[in-house]
Design a protein around this motif. Sequence first.
Motif, PDB file in Angstrom:
ATOM      1  N   GLY A 192     156.063 -22.394 133.570  1.00 28.31           N
ATOM      2  CA  GLY A 192     154.802 -21.717 133.839  1.00 28.31           C
ATOM      3  C   GLY A 192     153.883 -21.715 132.629  1.00 28.31           C
ATOM      4  N   ALA A 193     154.466 -21.552 131.440  1.00 26.14           N
ATOM      5  CA  ALA A 193     153.662 -21.561 130.216  1.00 26.14           C
ATOM      6  C   ALA A 193     153.032 -22.925 129.974  1.00 26.14           C
ATOM      7  CB  ALA A 193     154.525 -21.157 129.025  1.00 26.14           C
ATOM      8  N   ALA A 194     153.703 -24.010 130.378  1.00 33.52           N
ATOM      9  CA  ALA A 194     153.131 -25.352 130.224  1.00 33.52           C
ATOM     10  C   ALA A 194     151.862 -25.497 131.066  1.00 33.52           C
ATOM     11  CB  ALA A 194     154.165 -26.403 130.624  1.00 33.52           C
ATOM     12  N   ILE A 195     151.912 -25.044 132.322  1.00 30.87           N
ATOM     13  CA  ILE A 195     150.715 -25.098 133.178  1.00 30.87           C
ATOM     14  C   ILE A 195     149.616 -24.222 132.584  1.00 30.87           C
ATOM     15  CG2 ILE A 195     149.818 -24.658 135.476  1.00 30.87           C
ATOM     16  CD1 ILE A 195     151.769 -26.950 135.441  1.00 30.87           C
ATOM     17  N   GLU A 196     149.986 -23.057 132.109  1.00 29.96           N
ATOM     18  CA  GLU A 196     149.018 -22.136 131.511  1.00 29.96           C
ATOM     19  C   GLU A 196     148.336 -22.754 130.305  1.00 29.96           C
ATOM     20  OE1 GLU A 196     149.663 -17.581 130.885  1.00 29.96           O
ATOM     21  OE2 GLU A 196     150.372 -18.595 129.082  1.00 29.96           O
ATOM     22  N   ARG A 197     149.120 -23.416 129.452  1.00 29.62           N
ATOM     23  CA  ARG A 197     148.577 -24.032 128.247  1.00 29.62           C
ATOM     24  C   ARG A 197     147.533 -25.086 128.578  1.00 29.62           C
ATOM     25  NH1 ARG A 197     148.904 -22.352 122.862  1.00 29.62           N
ATOM     26  NH2 ARG A 197     148.809 -24.138 121.458  1.00 29.62           N
ATOM     27  N   ALA A 198     147.698 -25.770 129.695  1.00 31.62           N
ATOM     28  CA  ALA A 198     146.769 -26.831 130.078  1.00 31.62           C
ATOM     29  C   ALA A 198     145.525 -26.292 130.771  1.00 31.62           C
ATOM     30  CB  ALA A 198     147.482 -27.835 130.995  1.00 31.62           C
TER      31      ALA A 198
ATOM     32  N   ARG B 255     149.488 -15.723 135.875  1.00 29.26           N
ATOM     33  CA  ARG B 255     150.876 -16.188 135.938  1.00 29.26           C
ATOM     34  C   ARG B 255     151.765 -14.981 136.174  1.00 29.26           C
ATOM     35  NH1 ARG B 255     154.563 -16.408 132.060  1.00 29.26           N
ATOM     36  NH2 ARG B 255     153.057 -16.254 130.368  1.00 29.26           N
ATOM     37  N   ARG B 256     152.520 -15.014 137.282  1.00 32.87           N
ATOM     38  CA  ARG B 256     153.367 -13.876 137.642  1.00 32.87           C
ATOM     39  C   ARG B 256     154.778 -14.356 137.978  1.00 32.87           C
ATOM     40  NH1 ARG B 256     148.943 -12.271 140.959  1.00 32.87           N
ATOM     41  NH2 ARG B 256     150.146 -12.688 142.828  1.00 32.87           N
ATOM     42  N   PRO B 257     155.805 -13.761 137.362  1.00 30.50           N
ATOM     43  CA  PRO B 257     157.182 -14.157 137.676  1.00 30.50           C
ATOM     44  C   PRO B 257     157.605 -13.662 139.061  1.00 30.50           C
ATOM     45  CG  PRO B 257     157.015 -13.065 135.523  1.00 30.50           C
ATOM     46  CD  PRO B 257     155.734 -12.826 136.233  1.00 30.50           C
ATOM     47  N   LEU B 258     158.572 -14.361 139.635  1.00 33.24           N
ATOM     48  CA  LEU B 258     159.196 -13.976 140.901  1.00 33.24           C
ATOM     49  C   LEU B 258     160.553 -13.344 140.631  1.00 33.24           C
ATOM     50  CD1 LEU B 258     158.492 -17.209 142.965  1.00 33.24           C
ATOM     51  CD2 LEU B 258     157.527 -14.959 143.458  1.00 33.24           C
TER      52      LEU B 258
ATOM     53  N   ALA C 140     157.007 -29.794 135.267  1.00 34.63           N
ATOM     54  CA  ALA C 140     155.757 -29.049 135.071  1.00 34.63           C
ATOM     55  C   ALA C 140     155.021 -29.504 133.820  1.00 34.63           C
ATOM     56  CB  ALA C 140     156.055 -27.553 134.993  1.00 34.63           C
ATOM     57  N   THR C 141     155.757 -29.858 132.775  1.00 35.65           N
ATOM     58  CA  THR C 141     155.113 -30.322 131.554  1.00 35.65           C
ATOM     59  C   THR C 141     154.383 -31.636 131.790  1.00 35.65           C
ATOM     60  OG1 THR C 141     156.832 -29.250 130.239  1.00 35.65           O
ATOM     61  CG2 THR C 141     155.491 -30.897 129.142  1.00 35.65           C
ATOM     62  N   ASN C 142     154.955 -32.527 132.569  1.00 31.28           N
ATOM     63  CA  ASN C 142     154.266 -33.776 132.893  1.00 31.28           C
ATOM     64  C   ASN C 142     153.021 -33.512 133.737  1.00 31.28           C
ATOM     65  OD1 ASN C 142     155.700 -36.487 132.081  1.00 31.28           O
ATOM     66  ND2 ASN C 142     157.349 -35.036 132.520  1.00 31.28           N
ATOM     67  N   VAL C 143     153.105 -32.568 134.653  1.00 30.08           N
ATOM     68  CA  VAL C 143     151.904 -32.197 135.420  1.00 30.08           C
ATOM     69  C   VAL C 143     150.835 -31.638 134.487  1.00 30.08           C
ATOM     70  CG1 VAL C 143     150.991 -30.650 137.189  1.00 30.08           C
ATOM     71  CG2 VAL C 143     153.169 -31.811 137.561  1.00 30.08           C
ATOM     72  N   ALA C 144     151.247 -30.733 133.596  1.00 30.21           N
ATOM     73  CA  ALA C 144     150.292 -30.102 132.680  1.00 30.21           C
ATOM     74  C   ALA C 144     149.629 -31.130 131.766  1.00 30.21           C
ATOM     75  CB  ALA C 144     150.999 -29.037 131.847  1.00 30.21           C
ATOM     76  N   ALA C 145     150.392 -32.127 131.309  1.00 30.22           N
ATOM     77  CA  ALA C 145     149.831 -33.151 130.433  1.00 30.22           C
ATOM     78  C   ALA C 145     148.750 -33.951 131.135  1.00 30.22           C
ATOM     79  CB  ALA C 145     150.940 -34.075 129.940  1.00 30.22           C
TER      80      ALA C 145
ATOM     81  N   ILE D 163     154.852 -14.966 124.901  1.00 34.15           N
ATOM     82  CA  ILE D 163     155.393 -16.291 125.199  1.00 34.15           C
ATOM     83  C   ILE D 163     154.687 -17.356 124.356  1.00 34.15           C
ATOM     84  CG2 ILE D 163     155.704 -18.015 127.005  1.00 34.15           C
ATOM     85  CD1 ILE D 163     157.559 -15.614 127.221  1.00 34.15           C
ATOM     86  N   ILE D 164     153.393 -17.196 124.145  1.00 30.33           N
ATOM     87  CA  ILE D 164     152.670 -18.137 123.280  1.00 30.33           C
ATOM     88  C   ILE D 164     153.234 -18.093 121.873  1.00 30.33           C
ATOM     89  CG2 ILE D 164     150.444 -18.577 122.171  1.00 30.33           C
ATOM     90  CD1 ILE D 164     149.103 -17.735 124.777  1.00 30.33           C
ATOM     91  N   ASP D 165     153.494 -16.892 121.367  1.00 31.29           N
ATOM     92  CA  ASP D 165     154.043 -16.767 120.017  1.00 31.29           C
ATOM     93  C   ASP D 165     155.424 -17.416 119.906  1.00 31.29           C
ATOM     94  OD1 ASP D 165     151.815 -15.462 119.161  1.00 31.29           O
ATOM     95  OD2 ASP D 165     152.659 -13.458 119.282  1.00 31.29           O
ATOM     96  N   LEU D 166     156.223 -17.314 120.966  1.00 27.94           N
ATOM     97  CA  LEU D 166     157.571 -17.871 120.926  1.00 27.94           C
ATOM     98  C   LEU D 166     157.579 -19.385 121.053  1.00 27.94           C
ATOM     99  CD1 LEU D 166     159.505 -15.299 123.152  1.00 27.94           C
ATOM    100  CD2 LEU D 166     159.770 -15.646 120.692  1.00 27.94           C
ATOM    101  N   LEU D 167     156.698 -19.936 121.865  1.00 32.70           N
ATOM    102  CA  LEU D 167     156.779 -21.354 122.212  1.00 32.70           C
ATOM    103  C   LEU D 167     155.850 -22.243 121.419  1.00 32.70           C
ATOM    104  CD1 LEU D 167     157.080 -21.268 126.109  1.00 32.70           C
ATOM    105  CD2 LEU D 167     158.874 -21.707 124.446  1.00 32.70           C
TER     106      LEU D 167
END
Length: 568
Positions: A196-202, A223-226, A320-325, A388-392
């Motif tokens: 989810g963070a990858a999509i958010e970053r893009a 962005r909301r977790p399930l 998801a990372t490939n989609v975000a890229a 999450i941004i700080d961690l990743l």
Amino acid sequence: MPSRVAVPSQPRPPLHRRRRLTTPPRPRKRKEEPALKRTTVDAIENQVGNVVRLEGEITGVRQTSGPTVFELRDETATVECAAFKEAGVRAYPAVELEDIVALEGEVERHNGDLQVETESLDILDGEARETVVDRLESALEQEARPEDVAPLADHDAVAAVEDGIADAATAIRRAVMEARPVVVRHGATADGYVAGAAIERAVLPLIREKHTREDAEYHYFERRPLDGRVYDMDAATNDVTSMLEARDRHGEQLPLVVLVDAGSTVESVDGYDLLSLYDAEALVIDDSRADDEVTDAVSVAVAPSLAGADVADVTSTALATNVAAHVNDDVRDDLEHLPAVSYWEDTPEAYLELAREAGYDETGVSERREAVALEAYYQSYKDKRELIIDLLFGDGEDSERPRNGDLAAHVSEQFRDKLETELETARENLTVEDVDGVTVSVLDTDAFTHRYNFPTTILLLDALHRSERDQAETPYVTLGVGDDELHVRATEDVNVRDLGDAIAEGRAERRRQRRRRCRRPRRVPARRTRCRSRRRTRGARRDARVRPVFSVVRSTTSSGSAVRYSRS
């Protein structure tokens, strides 16, 4: 004769005060002002104080205590246009969402944001409307779809869904350009959060670019977790309620709902059907073994299993990372280490190499994975965007968020301490038995896991299975058995639905046997009869849950039925 009285004559006013009785001059014909030429939204930043003409689609309407604020989108960007009739009174009530309009007004700045003070607003129709619609559609098609698909690394599972990656990226980019909110729902796991963070970053930079409001990223991305990996009616009802409230109160359009690391099985179809009743679009990015029914329920499904690819070595983050890229090529370098972060074991070497090139060694990758897994548990219903941004991500040594890894190292240490404590308890209470050449270990999750403390049952069973399976020479199965749930981990394929059906059938048979044993004899007084099966200690009740599982596994393995491994 009456005497004449002399009436003094009034003195005449001075000449300069005398009224001149002349005919009024004929009104001069006013020269018609030339029509304003159309301006695009991305060009008005340098026209503050000037009157401009904009043509586009109304994507938002909201009434404030003062003016009515319209959001207008053209082929370049979106801008807010304020129209005032009376305080709190709706201006231009005939103008609604998705109307194609021509607007003239003065460009100003309001609280630092660009805004147009509306002087006229007309709904276009006929040929004028078609011209604007064609212009908008042409710009969307040209800008939304990526030119080509270039995966981050060579990976068969990713290569199998290259068309789906392009379609998903196009849908997300199109939603941003159409000023539709993007809602990402993901599992509350390390893989789900990182994906989810990858999509958010893009997406966030695109929203900042397309909207003139400084806080647009908080209105147009969420962005909301399930709770699990199923997009059930509870989650869908929550989303529908939120989007209808946003539409009625703030005039927002219906969102694009993106399911990541969840929602690819038939159990999620009811939730998608509820979204479709309101014409809300949904797409899925998931590494699970997806069901064919999902492809008809969503607009795009990025699931390698539907393409016949092996999903044993792929994660949702890798997809998801490939989609975000391809959503935003400018952030591709920021995403390269994320696939490696999502693997608990057997990380493909291509992703490890990407992480090393991005400046993350294996220790740094592991620490970020464990830190995200721990933080995913606490306040699991929140996105924790900044944390999450700080961690990743690290934005460089000169930024406020340097890439030093101290935060991830600190949190990951807590993760390991908490997990190891629970693993010791679980190992001491495993029930192990050999079933037709298969080593089956069963853990009573109700008795020997902490439901409201870290780690979660899913995370504990994953770690327990990884640590115990290597000690067995035969195929190994780890089962977590509770009153109302069964978790399965296996080294061989297991079809969890067949297993569930067999357990349900076995429990039904046991109930029938219990009724026969507890049936009271007709000639014995009722007060002297007591069902022996009800006199159970806590250990006996636990055995009653665990023992039937062995018999079901025995019948399942002996029949040679197909099995599917499910990490949920």
